[in-house]
Design an enzyme around this catalytic site. Structure first.
Site, mmCIF file in Angstrom:
data_model
loop_
_atom_site.group_PDB
_atom_site.id
_atom_site.type_symbol
_atom_site.label_atom_id
_atom_site.label_comp_id
_atom_site.label_asym_id
_atom_site.label_seq_id
_atom_site.Cartn_x
_atom_site.Cartn_y
_atom_site.Cartn_z
ATOM 1 N N SER A 169 -98.805 -11.226 -92.103
ATOM 2 C CA SER A 169 -97.713 -10.249 -92.108
ATOM 3 C C SER A 169 -96.392 -10.829 -91.603
ATOM 4 C CB SER A 169 -98.151 -9.029 -91.303
ATOM 5 O OG SER A 169 -97.179 -8.034 -91.352
ATOM 6 N N ASP A 206 -95.454 -10.138 -95.723
ATOM 7 C CA ASP A 206 -96.352 -9.673 -96.790
ATOM 8 C C ASP A 206 -95.789 -8.443 -97.508
ATOM 9 O OD1 ASP A 206 -96.811 -8.024 -94.578
ATOM 10 O OD2 ASP A 206 -98.906 -7.672 -95.103
ATOM 11 N N ASP A 213 -95.008 -5.391 -96.829
ATOM 12 C CA ASP A 213 -95.402 -3.981 -96.685
ATOM 13 C C ASP A 213 -94.366 -3.213 -95.869
ATOM 14 O OD1 ASP A 213 -96.089 -5.210 -94.272
ATOM 15 O OD2 ASP A 213 -97.992 -4.139 -94.056
HETATM 16 MG MG MG Z 1 -96.579 -6.708 -92.906
#
Ligand code: MG
Length: 456
Positions: free
Chosen positions: A99, A244, A246
């Protein structure tokens, strides 16, 4: 990592070849494969880190040894892989990502068949298999197969477009600066926005697992280049993703970075205008701003503990269609109940097109809060006692005890005091209608916590 603990708040994380090695990744693959069961179909993919391919192959080795069939999607944003698990009716998946952590880290997380990460209870089951070496080794004739699954990024972009008014956004010809952090956000977001008729200026768009452009956490100190570029090119919006993709943090047309709680509130307001009486799921660390928006536009806030998996699980449980965190994670249930940076960007463009307002205006019309953070040293063994003492002191007040203690005061200020899960500290998040009051709250509670600690 502690001796009998693999998973942290967001999957397994560690420094490559020091805390997280390929041998461990094979064992994690075996454990996850044993947990799901033989003949199950699992999707595997990874972000842009230098170790992504290495760990993906090690995990696949473990999964197939346990008899699971693997569809390998290659490099993709976490939300694109989560969407693919659901879209291809897989039994689950494994995502290799750390992440927002620096490039020397990587991590592994297991995904359930609806695209949401497995619950903490399921993680405990996987850990048990791992530490007891209780693996299912398939017979040579029963080994799992591996197939490539191309196209998950394109499918994901197509799916997002179904949730916004493409023609209305395209008519606005927005100019957007995209900072992809040299990672997987660059594989989908610029394509999505071009298909939404936007003009794109790209920063850190080339894939490079050493993350030469900036650190992958979208914090203000890492977004200076984005902010100045938005201003320099006269763009309507800037967006930065984490490693990542998100999470997304936005910059308004004046070059001002707008933190996640503010943009989440913009999205929540428009969502409630269209879906009155809906539930919105958010951790207790979120700003009171979201509570104000819910009260003003007929929504109901469902508070959770801090952590994105908890938000996703709670959304499933109470059938909520919107969730969000102050760190730039927005969960849009009609698409999928997970954090999704590209979906969040599309929602924001949709709102800007629909209202005809700039992001700075949309944020300025909200109630304003000032936020201050602090921490107090507290040994792990005293954390629980300190929390109990704090709650005793605040009996009769408006206190939420879901995760630490969040205390609301009559002047609309609040403070969250929670024991850190990773450090011997108690963390404090104060917010108030003035900077002065927020600072004062932190000072006041630093003294209070230290005094209480002295009595334990
Ligand atoms: Mg993330």
């Amino acid at each position: 990592m502690s001796p009998n603990k693999l998973f942290g708040t967001n999957g397994i994380r560690g420094i490559v070849n020091k805390e997280l090695t390929p041998e461990m990744a094979i064992k994690v693959g075996l454990s996850i494969g044993t947990f799901f069961g033989k003949k199950k179909n699992l999707l595997v993919g990874h972000d842009a880190r230098t170790s992504g391919s290495m760990f993906a192959r090690a995990v696949i080795s473990g999964l197939t040894a346990a008899g699971c069939n693997v569809l390998f999607a290659g490099m993709a944003p976490t939300p694109a892989l989560q969407f693919a698990v659901k879209n291809h009716q897989m039994d689950g998946g494994v995502i290799i990502t750390a992440s927002h952590n620096p490039p020397e880290y990587n991590g592994i997380k297991a995904i359930w068949n609806d695209g949401v990460e497995v619950s903490h209870e399921q993680e405990t089951e996987i850990e048990k298999i791992y530490f007891e070496n209780n693996f299912h080794f398939a017979e040579w004739k029963q080994l799992g197969s591996v197939q490539e699954l191309p196209g998950v990024n394109d499918e994901y972009v197509e799916a997002i477009k179904k949730h916004v008014d493409v023609a209305k956004i395209a008519a606005k010809k927005f100019h957007v600066v995209v900072d992809a952090a040299n990672s997987v956000g660059g594989l989908t977001a610029p394509i999505l926005m071009r298909q939404l008729g936007c003009k794109i200026t790209s920063l850190n768009a080339n894939i490079d697992g050493t993350f030469p452009g900036r650190l992958p956490e979208p914090r203000p100190e890492n977004l200076k280049e984005l902010a100045s570029t938005v201003k320099a090119v006269g763009a309507d919006l800037g967006v930065a993703f984490d490693g990542d993709a998100d999470r997304s943090i936005f910059v308004d047309e004046t070059g001002q970075i707008q933190m996640g709680d503010k943009t989440f509130a913009v999205i929540a307001k428009q969502f409630l205008l269209k879906n009155p009486n809906s539930k919105i799921v958010t951790p207790v660390s979120s700003s009171t701003l979201i509570k104000d928006i819910a009260e003003a536009y007929k929504g109901e806030i469902v508070w959770t503990k801090v952590g994105s998996v908890t938000v996703s699980q709670k959304m499933k449980e109470v059938k909520a269609k919107l969730g969000g965190e102050e760190n730039g994670g927005v969960f849009y249930g009609p698409h999928q109940a997970v954090r999704d940076g590209a979906m969040t960007t599309a929602l924001l463009l949709d709102i800007m097109a629909d209202t005809g307002e700039t992001l700075s205006k949309l944020v300025a019309e909200q109630p304003q809060y000032f936020i201050e953070k602090g921490k107090v040293d507290c040994p792990d063994e005293k954390k629980q006692k300190l929390l109990e003492k704090l709650l005793e002191e605040h009996r009769g007040m408006n206190v939420n005890t879901l995760d630490g203690a969040k205390i609301w005061f009559d002047d609309k200020s609040a403070i969250l005091l929670r024991p850190s899960g990773t450090e011997p500290t108690f963390r404090m998040y104060a917010e108030a209608k003035t900077q002065q009051r927020a600072v004062k709250l932190i000072e006041e509670y630093t003294t209070k916590l230290n005094t209480l600690l002295g009595t334990i």
